[in-house]
Structures are given as C-alpha cells and as structure tokens.
Design a protein around this motif. Structure first.
Motif, mmCIF file in Angstrom:
data_model
loop_
_atom_site.group_PDB
_atom_site.id
_atom_site.type_symbol
_atom_site.label_atom_id
_atom_site.label_comp_id
_atom_site.label_asym_id
_atom_site.label_seq_id
_atom_site.Cartn_x
_atom_site.Cartn_y
_atom_site.Cartn_z
ATOM 1 N N MET A 203 0.839 -1.209 0.000
ATOM 2 C CA MET A 203 0.000 0.000 0.000
ATOM 3 C C MET A 203 0.867 1.249 0.000
ATOM 4 S SD MET A 203 -2.937 -1.057 2.687
ATOM 5 C CE MET A 203 -4.194 0.194 2.597
ATOM 6 N N VAL A 204 1.889 1.254 0.850
ATOM 7 C CA VAL A 204 2.750 2.436 0.921
ATOM 8 C C VAL A 204 3.492 2.626 -0.395
ATOM 9 C CG1 VAL A 204 4.712 3.473 2.104
ATOM 10 C CG2 VAL A 204 2.973 2.280 3.416
ATOM 11 N N LYS A 205 3.889 1.501 -0.984
ATOM 12 C CA LYS A 205 4.590 1.558 -2.268
ATOM 13 C C LYS A 205 3.693 2.205 -3.330
ATOM 14 C CE LYS A 205 7.672 -1.661 -4.612
ATOM 15 N NZ LYS A 205 7.874 -3.111 -4.794
ATOM 16 N N ASN A 206 2.384 1.901 -3.237
ATOM 17 C CA ASN A 206 1.433 2.459 -4.206
ATOM 18 C C ASN A 206 0.919 3.833 -3.801
ATOM 19 O OD1 ASN A 206 1.673 0.152 -5.748
ATOM 20 N ND2 ASN A 206 0.035 -0.898 -4.617
ATOM 21 N N GLY A 207 1.549 4.446 -2.829
ATOM 22 C CA GLY A 207 1.181 5.808 -2.488
ATOM 23 C C GLY A 207 0.039 5.946 -1.509
ATOM 24 N N LYS A 208 -0.393 4.815 -0.898
ATOM 25 C CA LYS A 208 -1.459 4.916 0.103
ATOM 26 C C LYS A 208 -0.839 4.705 1.479
ATOM 27 C CE LYS A 208 -5.137 3.106 -2.778
ATOM 28 N NZ LYS A 208 -5.697 1.817 -3.161
ATOM 29 N N ILE A 209 -1.329 5.435 2.465
ATOM 30 C CA ILE A 209 -0.763 5.305 3.815
ATOM 31 C C ILE A 209 -1.812 4.719 4.746
ATOM 32 C CG2 ILE A 209 0.309 6.532 5.726
ATOM 33 C CD1 ILE A 209 1.105 8.698 3.736
ATOM 34 N N PRO A 210 -1.639 3.455 5.154
ATOM 35 C CA PRO A 210 -2.608 2.887 6.102
ATOM 36 C C PRO A 210 -2.461 3.551 7.470
ATOM 37 C CG PRO A 210 -1.072 1.213 5.280
ATOM 38 C CD PRO A 210 -0.579 2.529 4.815
ATOM 39 N N GLU A 211 -3.546 3.482 8.253
ATOM 40 C CA GLU A 211 -3.540 4.138 9.572
ATOM 41 C C GLU A 211 -2.416 3.634 10.463
ATOM 42 O OE1 GLU A 211 -7.494 3.484 11.037
ATOM 43 O OE2 GLU A 211 -8.156 5.486 10.413
ATOM 44 N N ILE A 212 -2.106 2.318 10.351
ATOM 45 C CA ILE A 212 -1.100 1.747 11.245
ATOM 46 C C ILE A 212 0.249 2.440 11.063
ATOM 47 C CG2 ILE A 212 -0.478 -0.128 9.640
ATOM 48 C CD1 ILE A 212 -0.629 -0.509 13.419
ATOM 49 N N VAL A 213 0.568 2.818 9.827
ATOM 50 C CA VAL A 213 1.861 3.465 9.573
ATOM 51 C C VAL A 213 1.900 4.835 10.251
ATOM 52 C CG1 VAL A 213 3.372 4.387 7.792
ATOM 53 C CG2 VAL A 213 2.194 2.224 7.414
ATOM 54 N N ALA A 214 0.783 5.574 10.115
ATOM 55 C CA ALA A 214 0.716 6.894 10.746
ATOM 56 C C ALA A 214 0.782 6.754 12.269
ATOM 57 C CB ALA A 214 -0.576 7.600 10.344
ATOM 58 N N LEU A 215 0.058 5.758 12.796
ATOM 59 C CA LEU A 215 0.041 5.569 14.249
ATOM 60 C C LEU A 215 1.431 5.217 14.768
ATOM 61 C CD1 LEU A 215 -1.871 5.365 16.771
ATOM 62 C CD2 LEU A 215 -1.677 2.911 16.474
ATOM 63 N N ILE A 216 2.121 4.337 14.048
ATOM 64 C CA ILE A 216 3.467 3.943 14.491
ATOM 65 C C ILE A 216 4.410 5.154 14.425
ATOM 66 C CG2 ILE A 216 5.482 2.541 13.911
ATOM 67 C CD1 ILE A 216 3.581 0.284 13.215
ATOM 68 N N ALA A 217 4.272 5.967 13.368
ATOM 69 C CA ALA A 217 5.106 7.171 13.281
ATOM 70 C C ALA A 217 4.856 8.057 14.498
ATOM 71 C CB ALA A 217 4.801 7.941 12.000
ATOM 72 N N TYR A 218 3.569 8.170 14.880
ATOM 73 C CA TYR A 218 3.237 8.985 16.057
ATOM 74 C C TYR A 218 3.822 8.384 17.327
ATOM 75 C CZ TYR A 218 0.424 10.872 19.870
ATOM 76 O OH TYR A 218 0.024 11.425 21.053
ATOM 77 N N LEU A 219 3.636 7.068 17.517
ATOM 78 C CA LEU A 219 4.128 6.423 18.744
ATOM 79 C C LEU A 219 5.658 6.514 18.832
ATOM 80 C CD1 LEU A 219 1.826 3.272 18.854
ATOM 81 C CD2 LEU A 219 1.715 5.285 20.324
ATOM 82 N N ASN A 220 6.319 6.366 17.665
ATOM 83 C CA ASN A 220 7.781 6.471 17.687
ATOM 84 C C ASN A 220 8.245 7.878 18.031
ATOM 85 O OD1 ASN A 220 8.165 3.817 17.101
ATOM 86 N ND2 ASN A 220 8.441 4.121 14.907
ATOM 87 N N SER A 221 7.377 8.871 17.775
ATOM 88 C CA SER A 221 7.777 10.254 18.062
ATOM 89 C C SER A 221 7.612 10.593 19.536
ATOM 90 C CB SER A 221 6.941 11.229 17.227
ATOM 91 O OG SER A 221 5.664 11.393 17.807
ATOM 92 N N LEU A 222 6.963 9.721 20.309
ATOM 93 C CA LEU A 222 6.749 10.002 21.736
ATOM 94 C C LEU A 222 8.016 9.651 22.505
ATOM 95 C CD1 LEU A 222 3.156 8.547 22.174
ATOM 96 C CD2 LEU A 222 3.801 10.928 21.957
#
Lengths: 307, 230
Positions: B210-229
């Motif tokens: 999905m990410v390769k095809n330009g779509k961002i699933p919620e899990i990727v955004a959530l993990i990016a957020y959690l990693n930023s904490l």
C-alpha cells in the motif's frame, strides 16, 4: 443572677456532658493524646461560654462615648478612639511575619513536588547501591530475571525465545540467519568499542582459498557457528580461515576488536542493553531506565539461560 | 481624602478591578509563559505523526493509556524522566488521560520499535500474554487522513505560531527542522516519504505494498506517532 448567667451555666453543663458522652473513657482514657484532646475540649467549651457571656453583657450595658471623627456617611459616624494595644501588636506582628514569609520563609523552605522526588530518588538509589553492592551468583541471576521480566520480556518473550522470531532468541547465542546476515551485511553496532565495525562480505577474505568468502562458505560457517562450534568440518575450516583472525579460534572474541560469538559475556549484554542494536531481526532500542547493577544482572540472567 | 472616589461607586469598582487584575497578570502570566514554553528537544508533529495522533484519538487509546509520567521513583524507573509541562507545547489537545488500564505511553518511542508495534497492534495477546488490549486489525487496511492532518498543521502554524519549517533547538545543541508542505500535494508527498521510512521496518506485505502504491494505512501513521513520543 439574671437569665443570661443561668443560660450560660445550662449550656456549659450540656456541652460538657456531650463531650463526656462522646469520649470513650472505657477504651481511650489511658492514651495521653486522648487525655489532651478531652482537656482541650473542656477548656474550649468553658472559654467559649465565658467570651460569649462577656460580650453579650457588654452589648446589654455598654454606652457609646468619645469624640466622633470628621467623616460621616449618611449620618453614620465612627469614634476617634485609639487602636487597642493588643490588636495593634498582632497587626504589626502579622506584617513583619508576612515580610519574612514572603522573602525568606516560603522561598527558602517551600515544598516542591520535584524536590521531594529528587530526595526520594537519591535516597532509594543509595539504598539500592548499598543493599546490592556485593550481589553475586544466583542472587544476581534472580535480580536479572525480574529485570528481564519487566523490561525485556515484552519483546524477547517470557521464555526468552524471541516470540517466533520477533526478537532475538536468547536461549542460543546466535541463530543461523543472524550469522548469515552479519557476514553478508557487516555490522556497525560497535559492540566492543567505538569505531570497530565488522566489514560486509566484500571485506571478508578466506585465508584458505585466498579469495572473498563465497555463498556456500557463508552457509556452512553460519551453520557451524549457530550450532555451537561443532559438527560441520567445512564450516570449521572457513571459520579458522576467515573469522578466527578477529573472533579468535574458539569464537570467544578479542577485547577491543571483536565480540564473543561463542557465548554471551557480561560486557556484550551490558553494551547491547545500553546502546541498542540494529541487525537481522530488527531494531532493539537502548534501555535507559536500568542502572549499572541491573544491566549486569540482566547479563547474568541471559548467561544463565543460554547455557 | 478619598471622598471623591467613595462617592463614585462605579469608578471605585473599576479601580478595584484594574488593581486586582494587574496584580494577577504580573504574578500569573510570567510563570505560566515560562512553564508552557516548549522544552528544548520538543519538536512539532510532522504531517504523518499528526495523522497518527488523530488515529490514536479516534480509537480512544487515551481512554486506557495515559501520557503523563508522574515524579515518583516507581514511575521514572519504568517509563523514564517525569513529564514536564513544556513537553506538551505542541499537543492540541494534550492526551494525559486519567486512567491506566494499559501502561503509560509518554515515552514509548524510547523503548518500543516499529516492528514491535506492528506485531502488537495486530494481536496484543500474542506478544504480551494475558494482555487485555484488543487487536486493531482494521488499522492495517484503513487509509490515514493526511489532508486533515495538513489542515491542522496549517491552523496551528497560523494561529499559534507553531514553528514549522523553522529550526527548532535540540538537546545536543543542534537544530532540527520539521517540514510542512506549501500545498496539500506537498504535504501528501512529505507524509508518504516519511511513511516509506516506517514501512521499511515493517514486515506486513500488504502494508508495504500500500505504501509503495502511495497509500498510507492508519497503522503506519500511528506507528510514526508512537515512535515520536520520547
């Protein structure tokens, strides 16, 4: 004797009686704190009644006298009497106390949550250090186990098997896929000292063949290492020709040069816990909440289970 | 001496109000400004992280997880340094939470990794035996709302002066610049670039595709957020 005094005596008697009833003499009379409390209650009752009676009498009999002040508000005036001495002393005293409290009392002695935390933490750290200064052997392993369970088991699993490959299996020193990954990609985890990284396969010569290490050789040496340095003759030869130069003939590593790949040693585990690492399985974050002793304890625990 | 003032009750009331208000302003505002200033090292959220934060809020993670480490030894031993008010400078709203059914997440980025979150969000009990946290399988399929996150960025940058595209001081003396797209297309591209970094550490092939095809699933955004904490 008028009605007022009579009423005061009745109320005093009633209140003293109520105090007596509410105080459990059977169980509490021997306790000095209870005795002081009942004494205080009796004094309070008598003093209150005395003061109330005095002022009620004063209201009944007193007449106003003295000069009025110049200012009056719609005909309501104020006497130009001097300030009562007791009141004036308390007033000035309060002002002086206020200055002291504002400038010295509060800023110097004030409570702060963070201050309490710092004191707590320092005291507990000191206690921890003293209590566990000479911790050795099984007790160190026991501490390591509890530290492991609360800080490491979330990824490495309760039985330290790495939960189906999601983290390193700590029951063995190295898995075959990990050995292969490191040989192929090198390692820049600086496990023994700053700046000592292992080259990837393009920097690994096999002294036996005088050429770069090949796919088949990587496979056989990886099986040999993962199998605990036995079995596999071909792998043993590749290890002697390629890896032993840094990792030692027995794989025990060399100080400042290469880590021990035959077993977990304490400094290696402490290093990985303190700095984290990135490898074949994924990224391990550094664990910053552990102190030195706890890291050593984890190392002892990992050593004990990987035997 | 003050007869004239006492004869004007309205003026007197205004004077009292002004005096008390001034005293309040000079005694409250400076310390408020001091503590609400961002702590050095606190950075604004990137577009992807903000989208992840919305996923976090949408799924009510804050109902079970707090984001507030109290200054007690037992907590700092477990979660790291106690929280400072300036660390929430870019949180709108803050997600302190009031109940810890699960652990605190204030600094979860320090000790959990992308791979761990990926496995854990799919089926928590498989990673932590006896965990009562439910799985969040739909996050691996739902698409994250990057456009709304970008709108939020524009708003906070415009209204509150959140320093996007400006150097922010870090603890080690360096600076870091959090980028915000000029247009929504820019923002989508930035979010996708960040999502690719996260997805590189993930194992789920569907998410990677999905990410390769330009779509961002919620899990990727959530993990990016959690990693930023942190």
């Amino acid at each position: 004797m008028n009605k007022l005094y009579l009423g005061a005596i009745v109320v005093t008697a009633l209140m003293l009686f109520a105090t007596y009833v509410s105080f459990d003499f059977k169980h509490g009379s021997s306790d000095i704190v209870n005795q002081l409390a009942i004494l205080g209650a009796v004094i309070l009752v008598i003093a209150t009644i005395f003061v109330v009676v005095k002022y009620v009498r004063q209201m009944q009999t007193d007449t106003a006298s003295g000069d009025l002040m110049e200012d009056n508000w719609d005909g309501v005036g104020e006497y130009d009497n001097p300030v009562p001495t007791g009141w004036a002393i308390v007033f000035l005293g309060t002002m002086i106390w206020g200055m002291w409290y504002y400038l010295v009392g509060y800023p110097v002695n004030s409570y702060s949550q963070i201050g309490e935390y710092n004191e707590d933490a320092a005291a507990l750290n000191k206690k921890f250090e003293e209590k566990y200064k000479n911790l050795k052997g099984d007790e160190l392993v026991n501490m390591g186990e509890s530290v492991y369970l609360s800080n490491c088991s979330a990824c490495h699993g309760l039985s330290a098997d790495g939960i189906d490959g999601q983290a390193a299996d700590l029951n063995v020193r190295l898995e075959k896929k990990v050995v292969k990954h490191v040989i192929e990609n090198g390692s820049s985890n600086n496990l023994v000292s700053e700046g000592m990284s292992m080259p990837d396969r393009n920097g690994l010569f096999n002294a036996n063949t005088n050429a770069l290490i090949t796919d088949a050789e990587i496979d056989s040496v990886a099986s040999y290492v993962a199998n605990g340095f036995k079995g596999n003759e071909a792998g043993a030869k590749v290890f002697a020709g390629t890896c032993a130069a840094c990792h030692g003939a027995d794989g025990k590593g060399m100080e400042f040069v290469a880590p021990n790949i035959a077993s977990f040693d304490s400094s290696l585990v402490v290093n990985v816990v303190a700095n984290g690492k990135k490898g074949a399985i994924g990224t391990m974050p550094k664990i910053t909440v552990l102190n030195k002793k706890q890291k050593e304890a984890v190392a002892a625990y990992v050593q004990s289970i990987s035997k | 001496m003050f007869h004239w003032l006492e004869k004007n009750p309205f003026l007197f009331a205004v004077g009292v109000f002004l005096t008390v208000a001034f005293a309040g302003v000079v005694s409250i505002l400076p310390s408020f400004a001091q503590t609400s200033r961002p702590v050095i090292g606190t950075t604004p959220y990137s577009t992807l992280e903000l989208a992840g934060r919305q996923v976090y809020i949408k799924n009510s993670c804050n109902a079970c997880h707090s984001q507030l480490v109290r200054p007690f030894k037992a907590e700092t031993d477990r979660y790291g340094h106690y929280s400072l008010s300036g660390e929430y400078a870019y949180d709108r709203p803050f997600l302190w939470g009031s109940k810890r059914t699960g652990p605190d997440l204030m600094r979860v980025g320090n000790y959990r990794t992308t791979e761990w979150h990926e496995n854990h969000m799919m089926n928590p009990a498989a990673i932590v035996p006896n965990s009562i946290m439910p799985g969040y399988a739909w996050m691996f399929k739902n698409i994250a709302d990057i456009d709304t996150a970008y709108a939020e960025q524009l708003t906070v940058a415009g209204v509150f002066g959140v320093p996007y595209n400006k150097p922010v001081p870090m603890a080690d003396g360096s600076t870091k610049t959090i980028k915000m797209g000029k247009t929504v297309e820019d923002a989508r591209a930035l979010a996708l670039a960040e999502a690719k970094l996260v997805a590189a550490d993930m194992k789920n092939q569907d998410v990677k595709d999905m990410v390769k095809n330009g779509k961002i699933p919620e899990i990727v955004a959530l993990i990016a957020y959690l990693n930023s904490l942190k």
